[in-house]
Scaffold this motif. Structure first.
Motif, PDB file in Angstrom:
ATOM      1  N   GLN A  52       0.844  -1.195   0.000  1.00 16.35           N
ATOM      2  CA  GLN A  52       0.000   0.000   0.000  1.00 16.35           C
ATOM      3  C   GLN A  52       0.886   1.254   0.000  1.00 16.35           C
ATOM      4  O   GLN A  52       1.787   1.384   0.818  1.00 16.35           O
ATOM      5  N   ASP A  53       0.626   2.157  -0.945  1.00 16.15           N
ATOM      6  CA  ASP A  53       1.434   3.381  -1.102  1.00 16.15           C
ATOM      7  C   ASP A  53       2.911   3.039  -1.305  1.00 16.15           C
ATOM      8  O   ASP A  53       3.798   3.686  -0.735  1.00 16.15           O
ATOM      9  N   SER A  54       3.181   2.031  -2.113  1.00 17.73           N
ATOM     10  CA  SER A  54       4.567   1.582  -2.297  1.00 17.73           C
ATOM     11  C   SER A  54       5.463   2.688  -2.842  1.00 17.73           C
ATOM     12  O   SER A  54       6.671   2.693  -2.581  1.00 17.73           O
ATOM     13  N   GLU A  55       4.888   3.633  -3.599  1.00 17.73           N
ATOM     14  CA  GLU A  55       5.699   4.707  -4.171  1.00 17.73           C
ATOM     15  C   GLU A  55       6.231   5.659  -3.109  1.00 17.73           C
ATOM     16  O   GLU A  55       7.133   6.464  -3.390  1.00 17.73           O
ATOM     17  N   ARG A  56       5.712   5.543  -1.889  1.00 14.38           N
ATOM     18  CA  ARG A  56       6.175   6.426  -0.804  1.00 14.38           C
ATOM     19  C   ARG A  56       7.048   5.691   0.217  1.00 14.38           C
ATOM     20  O   ARG A  56       7.452   6.270   1.226  1.00 14.38           O
ATOM     21  N   ILE A  57       7.332   4.422  -0.030  1.00 13.71           N
ATOM     22  CA  ILE A  57       8.120   3.623   0.912  1.00 13.71           C
ATOM     23  C   ILE A  57       9.556   3.529   0.415  1.00 13.71           C
ATOM     24  O   ILE A  57       9.806   3.201  -0.755  1.00 13.71           O
ATOM     25  N   GLN A  89      11.628  14.059  12.179  1.00 14.76           N
ATOM     26  CA  GLN A  89      11.402  14.364  10.779  1.00 14.76           C
ATOM     27  C   GLN A  89       9.916  14.399  10.482  1.00 14.76           C
ATOM     28  O   GLN A  89       9.247  13.362  10.435  1.00 14.76           O
ATOM     29  N   ALA A  90       9.380  15.593  10.255  1.00 10.58           N
ATOM     30  CA  ALA A  90       7.940  15.754  10.068  1.00 10.58           C
ATOM     31  C   ALA A  90       7.446  15.129   8.775  1.00 10.58           C
ATOM     32  O   ALA A  90       6.288  14.703   8.681  1.00 10.58           O
ATOM     33  N   GLU A  91       8.298  15.081   7.745  1.00 15.59           N
ATOM     34  CA  GLU A  91       7.866  14.555   6.456  1.00 15.59           C
ATOM     35  C   GLU A  91       7.954  13.031   6.368  1.00 15.59           C
ATOM     36  O   GLU A  91       7.710  12.467   5.314  1.00 15.59           O
ATOM     37  N   VAL A  92       8.303  12.398   7.464  1.00 17.47           N
ATOM     38  CA  VAL A  92       8.270  10.937   7.546  1.00 17.47           C
ATOM     39  C   VAL A  92       6.986  10.550   8.253  1.00 17.47           C
ATOM     40  O   VAL A  92       6.813  10.795   9.439  1.00 17.47           O
ATOM     41  N   LYS A 222       8.214   5.615   5.416  1.00 14.35           N
ATOM     42  CA  LYS A 222       7.076   5.953   4.562  1.00 14.35           C
ATOM     43  C   LYS A 222       6.909   7.463   4.619  1.00 14.35           C
ATOM     44  O   LYS A 222       6.583   8.022   5.668  1.00 14.35           O
ATOM     45  N   LEU A 223       7.178   8.123   3.503  1.00 10.17           N
ATOM     46  CA  LEU A 223       7.160   9.573   3.464  1.00 10.17           C
ATOM     47  C   LEU A 223       5.734  10.090   3.283  1.00 10.17           C
ATOM     48  O   LEU A 223       4.850   9.379   2.790  1.00 10.17           O
ATOM     49  N   THR A 224       5.517  11.310   3.672  1.00  9.51           N
ATOM     50  CA  THR A 224       4.231  11.946   3.435  1.00  9.51           C
ATOM     51  C   THR A 224       4.071  12.229   1.946  1.00  9.51           C
ATOM     52  O   THR A 224       5.058  12.314   1.206  1.00  9.51           O
ATOM     53  N   ALA A 225       2.824  12.352   1.501  1.00  9.30           N
ATOM     54  CA  ALA A 225       2.569  12.610   0.087  1.00  9.30           C
ATOM     55  C   ALA A 225       3.218  13.928  -0.333  1.00  9.30           C
ATOM     56  O   ALA A 225       3.098  14.942   0.346  1.00  9.30           O
TER      57      ALA A 225
END
Length: 803
Positions: A52-57, A89-92, A222-225
């Motif tokens: 799920q959401d592999s493009e952000r992992i 890290q807020a964007e993680v 897993k990064l934020t969108a």
């Protein structure tokens, strides 16, 4: 109109069985290649794409820089890094880590070794694990609990519900099943069947697996969108630099790698290059097969000239004829696709076995595959039918019926150009395939500078309950006459092992320090692998200083070591004899209160089995901490030696099954992926050659039909069938020579670039190119001679009467 056209087209295919069969087989084989390669490539590109959401992992990887400028890269990180990133890290969005362990898992009477990952509760958020039993929100919060896959649940509890059942790890850690998750697909770099919380790891091992001393954990973010991974790389690198302890004597740089690219970029990206090559070849094969249909269709143009002239004379428009030819081509493509599906169905299990995949052609449950097949059929039909439809539909009825048709004479160069490109692609692909084949064979058969036959590696001697009894195991094993030597070590050939440090010759400045890999071993390691000694001596119990035992009671200020040739050269010694009795100090990761004296230099041997360059090594003797035990058996007593190993193990460790393998098998497994690439390339090269032969057949068919009068005139004035055959062969051989001249430099440039990425490689020899050229000439001559000789034996009178 359309139904009549379809019926008419089917009748034409039935009434021309040879033409139809050649085209269906040619197109069918090409489409089967495209289908099989498409399934393979899709599976490769879908690796870890199902999360799920592999493009952000992303997986966090680490570069370490030493004070002397050396750098190392690893996919593992330090345990404290993930909590540090997650809290700063807020964007993680979420982060997790894996500690990789292997346990003897048992429940009731079932027991077997399995990989277990110690992880954080956030693993559920990062990877979106699907729970089929239990609650994902609390499964990792409970102490002494495990989460298992459905397959593992069926293995451990075949007739019971696995949830809340008890599982034993190594017979001493009792864990309760707190959740069951769906099986992880095979196309993932993560292979596991059990999870346990990181808190459970702390209870079992304390802080030994979560510290800044050893990089032994896989970390995932897993990064934020919309987050920028490049910016996050820089920020987390700065974060670690600001919070790492001073004792961490190397500079750390963190890199983010998308999980979906981990498999593709393995082996330094060489596998991805092969995938692109295979895809391009499959596409080229399809285009070549379409070109064959074009050539055969135009070769039959003269036969259909009167039919087309009459149809036009009775009112058929050019548009009607164009549609007819396109429909014929689409019908041909449809039957070729049916043939391709049959070929794919029978060959897919073989491809799966070669590539160790589980690909499937699911036409009932996968609409995407059905859509792909329809698209492939339409494209194939249009590609193979457009040119003949355009050319044949422009006939003028008056010219045809008066015998003035000159179709094809002006466009002969088009068909020759098509065959020329087919020749070039086929020759180039065969050359590249042979080079890949020879390179893989070279790596598999290269002299690794150690004895790989009859050496058994025992892999689980480092376990907590097993390690204390290693001396007993070794002593018992050495009692058998077929056991020639036993040696423990922290690493063995074919297994990547890195324990890096920087060292300097005693008395020289720290700036001259070099990086060396350290391998800890027992006294029998070099003997087990028959490593060649260049100078000095091997380790011996007769020399107490050979054992590195820096305990408080040892009082030793120096211990003995052995180095390999590369380490000798990097340390600045001109010869092995010059290095003997020289002393070196360890500079990083921390200075030691004692030095090392070089007592031996051994020949460089390939720890990575040809997959990478030889590294500079420092070898020292210890009595514990070994991961493997290497046992050399006599060639005449393999069966007896194995039986002795198993019985001895069972007597020393009755509660633990042995994990053993031959080092030869380990080396072979390291080439399984390349072996599958090699087989695929050979198969594609054969298919390309076959389709090229179809192309030659089509062009010869056209040429001889068009030049029947010329052939007959030559016979009348005295030329023999042999003279005519030689004349026609010379024309095709000129075409083949030009194709070779086009293919050779392209194949050479590609092969040179590909080979340059290997540390050890074959030499490109001109003779290989010449042999392929001669072989292609012989095959072409065989095809053209058969067809030309047959036409050349036709009676001139019959030709003149018919025309």
């Amino acid at each position: 109109m359309t139904v009549d056209t379809i019926v008419f087209s089917l009748k034409r295919l039935i009434h021309s069985p040879l033409y139809s069969l050649l085209n269906i087989i040619s197109l069918g084989i090409a489409l089967a290649c495209v289908l099989l390669v498409g399934l393979y490539v899709n599976d490769e590109f879908e690796y870890d794409g199902f999360w799920q959401d592999s493009e952000r992992i992303y997986r966090v990887e680490m570069n370490r820089s030493y004070s002397n400028g050396d750098r190392t890269h690893t996919q593992y990180t330090f345990g404290p890094i993930v909590p540090l990133i997650e809290s700063n890290q807020a964007e993680v969005e979420s982060a997790t880590r894996f500690g990789h362990f292997n346990f003897l898992v048992s429940a009731n009477d079932n027991r077997f070794y399995e990989n277990l990952l110690f992880t954080d509760p956030s693993v559920v958020d990062v990877f979106g694990l699907e729970f089929t039993a239990g609650d994902g929100a609390s499964a990792f919060q409970q102490p002494n609990s495990v989460v298992i896959t459905e397959t593992m649940a069926n293995k451990l509890f075949p007739s019971d519900n696995a949830l809340h059942q008890m599982v034993w790890l190594d017979g001493k850690h009792q864990m309760q099943v707190s959740g069951v998750i769906a099986d992880i697909p095979n196309n993932s770099h993560l292979t596991f069947s059990l999870f346990a919380s990181m808190d459970s790891a702390k209870q079992m091992y304390g802080d030994r697996i979560i510290n800044w001393d050893y990089a032994n954990q896989s970390s995932y973010l897993k990064l934020t969108a919309g987050a920028n991974p490049d910016a996050i790389e820089r920020e987390i690198t700065q974060l670690v630099a600001a919070n790492a302890p001073e004792a961490l004597s190397t500079k750390v740089e963190l890199k983010l790698k998308p999980v979906a690219s981990i498999n593709l970029l393995a082996q330094d990206g060489k596998g991805l290059q092969i995938i692109y090559i295979i895809s391009a070849v499959a596409l080229a094969i399809l285009l070549m097969a379409c070109a064959n249909v074009v050539n055969l269709a135009t070769a039959r143009g003269a036969e259909r000239a009167k039919e087309l002239g009459i149809r036009k004379a009775v009112g058929a428009s050019r548009r009607d004829l164009f549609a007819q030819f396109i429909i014929e081509s689409l019908i041909l493509a449809f039957f070729a696709l049916l043939f391709a599906l049959i070929v794919t169905y029978y060959f897919l299990p073989l491809v799966n076995a070669m590539t160790q995949k589980s690909m499937a052609l699911d036409l009932l449950g996968n609409m995407g595959q059905i859509g792909w097949l329809v698209f492939l059929c339409l494209v194939t039909g249009l590609l193979s039918g457009a040119y003949p439809a355009f050319m044949l539909s422009k006939f003028q009825p008056a010219h045809v019926l008066k015998g003035m048709m000159r179709f094809g004479q002006g466009s002969m160069w088009v068909r020759k150009a098509i065959v020329l490109l087919q020749f070039a692609v086929s020759v180039g692909l065969v050359i590249v395939t042979l080079i890949i084949y020879k390179q893989v064979s070279f790596l598999k058969n290269m002299d690794l500078k150690f004895e790989k036959e009859n050496v058994v590696v025992i892999d689980n001697i480092h376990w907590t309950d097993i390690a204390p009894h290693y001396k007993t195991l070794k002593a018992e094993l050495e009692k058998h006459p077929d056991v020639l030597s036993v040696g423990g070590s922290t690493g063995v050939p074919a297994r990547d092992y890195n324990l890096m440090g920087t060292y300097a010759v005693k008395g020289e400045s720290e700036t001259s320090a070099i990086s060396l890999n350290r391998l800890d071993m027992d006294y029998g390691f070099f003997e087990s692998y028959d490593v060649k000694l260049l100078a000095g001596r091997l380790f011996s119990k007769d020399h107490p200083s050979d054992l590195v035992d820096p305990g408080p009671d040892s009082g030793a200020s120096q211990f003995n070591i052995i180095i390999n040739e590369l380490a000798m050269r990097k340390l600045g010694f001109a010869s092995a004899n010059e290095a003997i009795n020289q002393s070196i100090d360890r500079i990083q990761p921390s200075r030691l209160p004692f030095s090392f004296k070089i007592v031996g230099v051994v020949e460089d041997f390939h720890m990575l089995a040809g997959h990478g360059p030889i590294k500079p090594y420092l070898f020292l003797v210890k009595t514990n901490g070994f991961v493997h035990a290497s046992v050399e058996l006599s060639e005449s007593g393999i069966a007896e030696g194995l039986a002795h190993i198993d019985s001895t193990w069972n007597s020393v460790y009755p509660q633990y099954p042995i994990i053993r393998t031959f080092i030869e098998d380990d080396l072979a497994r390291g080439f399984e992926q390349w072996e599958s690439y090699r087989v695929v390339m050979v198969a594609l090269a054969i298919v390309t050659t076959i389709i090229s032969c179809f192309g030659v057949f089509g062009l010869v068919s056209y040429s001889t039909k068009y030049q029947k009068k010329e052939i007959s005139v030559r016979k009348v004035v005295g030329a023999s069938a042999w003279d005519i055959t030689v004349l026609f062969n010379l024309g095709f051989l000129k075409l083949l020579l030009l194709a070779n001249l086009l293919a050779w430099p392209v194949a050479y440039m590609f092969a040179s670039r590909w080979l340059s990425e290997f540390s050890y490689r074959i030499t490109l020899e001109p003779s290989l190119f010449v042999y392929i050229g001669l072989a292609s000439a012989a095959l072409t001559t065989l095809i053209t001679s058969y067809h030309t000789y047959k036409i050349a034996n036709t009676k001139p009178a019959l030709v003149f009467h018919t025309n």
